[in-house]
Every structure is written in C-alpha cells, then in structure tokens.
Design an enzyme around this catalytic site. Sequence first.
Site, PDB file in Angstrom:
ATOM      1  N   HIS A  65      -6.334 -12.681  -8.015  1.00  0.00           N
ATOM      2  CA  HIS A  65      -7.042 -11.836  -7.292  1.00  0.00           C
ATOM      3  C   HIS A  65      -8.538 -11.840  -7.936  1.00  0.00           C
ATOM      4  CE1 HIS A  65      -8.626  -7.903  -5.857  1.00  0.00           C
ATOM      5  NE2 HIS A  65      -7.273  -7.980  -4.856  1.00  0.00           N
ATOM      6  N   LYS A  91       0.827  -1.161  -0.076  1.00  0.00           N
ATOM      7  CA  LYS A  91       0.044  -0.010  -0.096  1.00  0.00           C
ATOM      8  C   LYS A  91       0.861   1.258  -0.168  1.00  0.00           C
ATOM      9  CE  LYS A  91      -3.798  -2.650   0.464  1.00  0.00           C
ATOM     10  NZ  LYS A  91      -4.840  -2.561  -0.542  1.00  0.00           N
TER      11      LYS A  91
END
Length: 488
Positions: free
Chosen positions: A297, A179
Amino acid sequence: MSQAVETRTRIKSERYESGVIPYAKMGYWDPEYSIKETDILALFRCTPQPGVDPVEAAAALAGESSTATWTVVWTDLLTACDLYRAKAYRVDPVPSAADTYFCYIAYDIDLFEEGSLANLTASIIGNIFGFKAVKALRLEDMRMPYALLKTYQGPATGLIVERERLDKFGRPLLGATVKPKLGLSGKNYGRVVFEGLKGGLDFLKDDENINSQPFMRYRERFLYSMEGVNHAAAVSGEVKGHYLNATAATMEDMYERAEFAKDLGSVIVMIDLVIGYTAIQSMAIWARKTDMILHLHRAGNSTYSRQKSHGMNFRVICKWMRMSGVDHIHAGTVVGKLEGDPLMIKGFYNTLLEFKSDINLPQGLFFAQDWASLRKCVPVASGGIHCGQMHQLINYLGDDVVLQFGGGTIGHPDGIQAGATANRVALECMVIARNEGRDYISEGPQILRDAAKTCGPLQTALDLWKDITFNYASTDTADFVETPTANR
C-alpha cells in the site's frame, strides 16, 4: 615568507584550486558528456532561486548528490574524481512554467551499492532537496541501467504466477478493502471477508492503518480473516484470498506476523510504503524465500509525490518498488477519489508492467528503460471507484490490474455480498462486451443497465451511485500535452 613556505604554496596551488568555486567549473557540468550504458540517469524539475543560473543549479545538484561539498577539498586528489563526479549534461526549460528547468544528470554506476535501494536514494534524494540555491526541486524520472537492475530481485511472484494460482485469466482481479478501516472486532471483520468473497470477489484486503490495535490484535484478525477465506473458497469452489497487513514497528514484529499469516495458509501478505525502503526490500526477500505474494500500500506517498513543483514523481516510486521486489502497488484509478491524471496514470502502469519502454513525454517517461527481465509488478486501482465506472476502468487500466472496491462493495444497501456480486457481474459483462468487439466505452452505461435487468444487486448499485463522480483537476499533469481530468 620563507622560500620553503613559498615552495609549498606554489606546489599546492598547482595541484588544486582552493576556496569556493562554481559547481559548473568544478566538473559537474559537461554538455558534451557521452552517456554510458551503465550510467544511472536522473531528471529533476528545478526552480532556481532568483539570480541563480540554471546551468549552475544543475551542476550544484549533480555535485551535492555525488562527491561535492560547498568548498573545494584537497582530498579530492586522493580519488578518481573525474569518474565519480555526477555530470549534469542537459538543461531544458519546462514548457509553460516560467523559470523552471528540466535538469538531466548522469551518475556512474560505481557510486552505488549493488541491490541497495537505501544507498541509491541516499544519494539521489538524500541532501539536495534542502539546497538553498533552488527554490523548488522534484525528481521526475530515472533510468536504471541493466547492470544495476540485475542486482535487484524484482517482484517475488509476478503477475503470471499469481494468475495461475488464482486460475483467473482474461480480466482484472477483483477485490475490496474492509471498511470501516478501524474499530471492527475480529469476528465481524472475518464476516466482512467471508461475505465479500462469497459474493464473487477474488480478494479482500486490510487497509493501510489496521495493524494490531487494542480493539483487534493482529492474531485475532488473521484467524477470523482466514476462516472467512477458507469458508468462501469451499462454498464457491474458487481460489480466494485476503491481504493480511503485516506492517509493524520493527522488522522482528513484521516477520512474526508474516510467518503467522503463512502458517494459517495465506498466500499473500501486505506492507505499507511508510515502513521504509530497507524494510520493504527485507520483506520482499522474505516473500520470495517463502513463496508468498507481497502487496504494497502506497501509504504516505502523496506527502511528496502530489505537488508538481517539489518532491518526487510517483513514477519514480513505481520503479523503485518494482526493483525492491513487491508484487502489487497502488498506482491510481483515474476516475476515483484520489489524484490521477489519465496520461500520468498510464505512465505509472507502463512502468510497472512493461519489460521495455520507450520515451513517452505525454506520459512523463523521459527515458527508455529495459527492465532486465524483472517480473511485472501488478498495479492496484483503489479509492472511490464503483461498478458504474467499470467501462472506464477497463478502458484506462486494462486487464493487468487489481480493482479494489471498498466502499463500492461494503456500502451496498443490500449488504456486502450483494455489493460484491454487483461488482463481479459488472466486470464480467464489460469484459464479455469488449471481447465481442462492441464499443464498450461509449456503450458502457447501457451494457451495465442490460446486465442489471437480471442482477438486482447491480441495479441497486447503479441507482445508488449513478451520479457519483470526482471531477477535480489533477495537480500532476503532463508537461507536453493538455490532459484535463474528466470522468466521461
């Protein structure tokens, strides 16, 4: 009318009845149908339009997803139509849902190309979801016959081999997502990877939407990430890794990126669900040939899997992805920020991990399934989880899972390495408590507090996130038992 015309008309009417005929009368409804071991079975949640008989709606679904069109066609006479017609064989009202029905449909195996997920889905979900006769439609579950599953490769690596490569046994695998998702330079990205791995994580990973943007091209990211992996492995003495996202606009680009990752020494690459079923199968075949782990994902799945009345249940995606050959798939956390009812999530995990499963209606499993020895597909828990929930995560999800703490690692006040250490210590202390026979579920908070006495990063994390929960009612819950979503 001449005698010749009358004769032709009579012969034609004897051979088939033309015009628009109810689907149920055309052979698509058969309550006496005897299910074959080789049949593909599908369960749809169907809300017919007002005035439409549910049996006729089920027959219409069977017809339009196999051989039928809106009117009788004479070319039916040129096929073995009785064999190729899908058969709706059971219609049950959905508990606590007025005017909604579970429709069971059987498909002959010869309707589908071997080993082709694209062909399977083109029939099962290709046309009927826009059918005017139904107000809403959802594919809830499927049973894949043994004979069909043997034409799919399944996960390229599997959980057992992955654990052997990592030398990690008896606990969940531990990771984090870098992140922020977007905007980092390659060098800073690699620093995040190194710090997280040095702090105790097994893996870090790219997020779904980091590909090869102007602020950081994929080669730069791959190079710096693998530098971080190698450095952390040397420092820690543990096997480490990073999920490098090879998702791209074309198959050629994806193969190029995946090959580059392999050349750099990576043992795993990542793709997104949005690339499509054919691309997923193609990458899975590449992964098996090159001995790489393939992480998927589930980007985009909630556009059609979250709402209970229309779309497709995620358990069906789990089945298709296990067939297609991915090694990992994100499958929910229960306690995190994303949709996840406890029983539904358990059903997803069982679908991915068990070799044989029985009917389990509270978990949404409507069919028994023999997976024909296809390897396990490892579920990934990611999205809004932190170390203070470790006892809940282990209780709900077990050991055979990858726990991904993104913000729960990189958001630590003392830095990324401290966040990783907090998660590793929390995981190991909880596994030890469980293995000692303690009631780690009820004692979990105290177990974490005791461990934090000798681990400053864990204490800081517990203080920071102790009040963070995501107590929202799930939209996709079991039909046969009340299952409130709560973080207890």
